[in-house]
Motif scaffolding. Structure first.
Motif, PDB file in Angstrom:
ATOM      1  N   CYS A  97      15.979  28.755  47.495  1.00 42.93           N
ATOM      2  CA  CYS A  97      14.875  28.988  46.570  1.00 42.93           C
ATOM      3  C   CYS A  97      15.154  30.260  45.782  1.00 42.93           C
ATOM      4  N   THR A  98      14.799  30.249  44.501  1.00 37.04           N
ATOM      5  CA  THR A  98      14.961  31.428  43.660  1.00 37.04           C
ATOM      6  C   THR A  98      13.762  31.536  42.729  1.00 37.04           C
ATOM      7  N   GLY A  99      13.344  32.776  42.464  1.00 33.97           N
ATOM      8  CA  GLY A  99      12.186  32.968  41.599  1.00 33.97           C
ATOM      9  C   GLY A  99      12.162  34.347  40.990  1.00 33.97           C
ATOM     10  N   ASP A 100      11.210  34.545  40.070  1.00 38.63           N
ATOM     11  CA  ASP A 100      11.086  35.818  39.365  1.00 38.63           C
ATOM     12  C   ASP A 100       9.867  36.616  39.811  1.00 38.63           C
ATOM     13  N   GLY A 101       9.231  36.215  40.893  1.00 39.01           N
ATOM     14  CA  GLY A 101       8.032  36.893  41.371  1.00 39.01           C
ATOM     15  C   GLY A 101       6.766  36.147  40.990  1.00 39.01           C
ATOM     16  N   GLU A 102       6.871  35.223  40.025  1.00 38.21           N
ATOM     17  CA  GLU A 102       5.729  34.385  39.623  1.00 38.21           C
ATOM     18  C   GLU A 102       6.066  32.910  39.768  1.00 38.21           C
ATOM     19  N   ASP A 103       7.185  32.496  39.190  1.00 35.48           N
ATOM     20  CA  ASP A 103       7.602  31.091  39.236  1.00 35.48           C
ATOM     21  C   ASP A 103       8.860  30.977  40.080  1.00 35.48           C
TER      22      ASP A 103
END
Length: 194
Positions: free
Chosen positions: A90-96
């Motif tokens: 899983c990877t994200g930008d802190g929101e999505d």
């Protein structure tokens, strides 16, 4: 220029300040930089770039670098990442976030939205359980390197290091009127008390 392709330079190697221990061994931290090639030894570890390390000197604590792009995000990639083994789950930008979706029809795994798992960051159970970690990748050209058309990467999973690099690059960009590309910079390894 083809609109579907984003400029991207080949990776020539990695700049590291430590390495994982062997099987069951504790990680080892260095008080200097080591430049690694992309070649692996018989144990699967990246080998130091001996030629470049000779030019840098014994146990360098600073590197003369240049960044290839003016765009902060292309020079320093940051995200939250959750790895299962060597595979990015899983990877994200802190929101999505995007989570690995394993298909049952024999196709390659793909990444899809993580809506069924909740938001990225504070609301995510994987983030709360500390399985998800920050990841920063600084892409740079070393002044001592002999090859052109490629760059070296320095990776960190430290919140403090990511914050320090982002702040430093933002300050440099403000002082140069928006330029980051090819400005002569020095990357130093400095201990920080947290």
């Amino acid at each position: 220029m083809l609109k579907l392709i984003q400029p991207w330079l080949a990776r020539l190697g990695k700049v590291v300040i430590g390495e994982r221990g062997g099987k069951g061994g504790a990680p080892v931290k260095f008080d200097h930089f080591v430049v690694k090639s992309l070649y692996r030894d018989k144990n699967g570890n990246l080998m130091p770039d001996q030629e470049l390390m000779e030019r840098l000197g014994e146990q360098p604590r600073s590197l003369k670098i240049r960044l290839p792009f003016n765009d902060l995000d292309m020079n320093f990639i940051t995200n939250l990442s959750y790895y299962r083994g060597r595979r990015l789950y899983c990877t994200g930008d802190g929101e999505d976030a995007r989570r690995l979706t394993v298909l049952t029809n024999g196709e390659q795994p793909t990444y899809g939205p993580s809506a069924p798992f909740g938001p990225c960051g504070q609301g995510c159970p994987d983030f709360q359980a500390r399985r998800c970690k920050p990841l920063g990748i600084l892409r740079m050209v070393l002044e001592e390197q002999q090859q052109i058309g490629g760059l070296y990467e320095w990776r960190t999973t430290s919140w403090n290091s990511i914050r320090n690099v982002l702040s430093g690059l933002a300050m440099i960009k403000a002082q140069t009127g928006g330029f980051l590309a090819w400005v002569p910079l020095t990357m130093r390894l400095v201990p920080q008390t947290v």
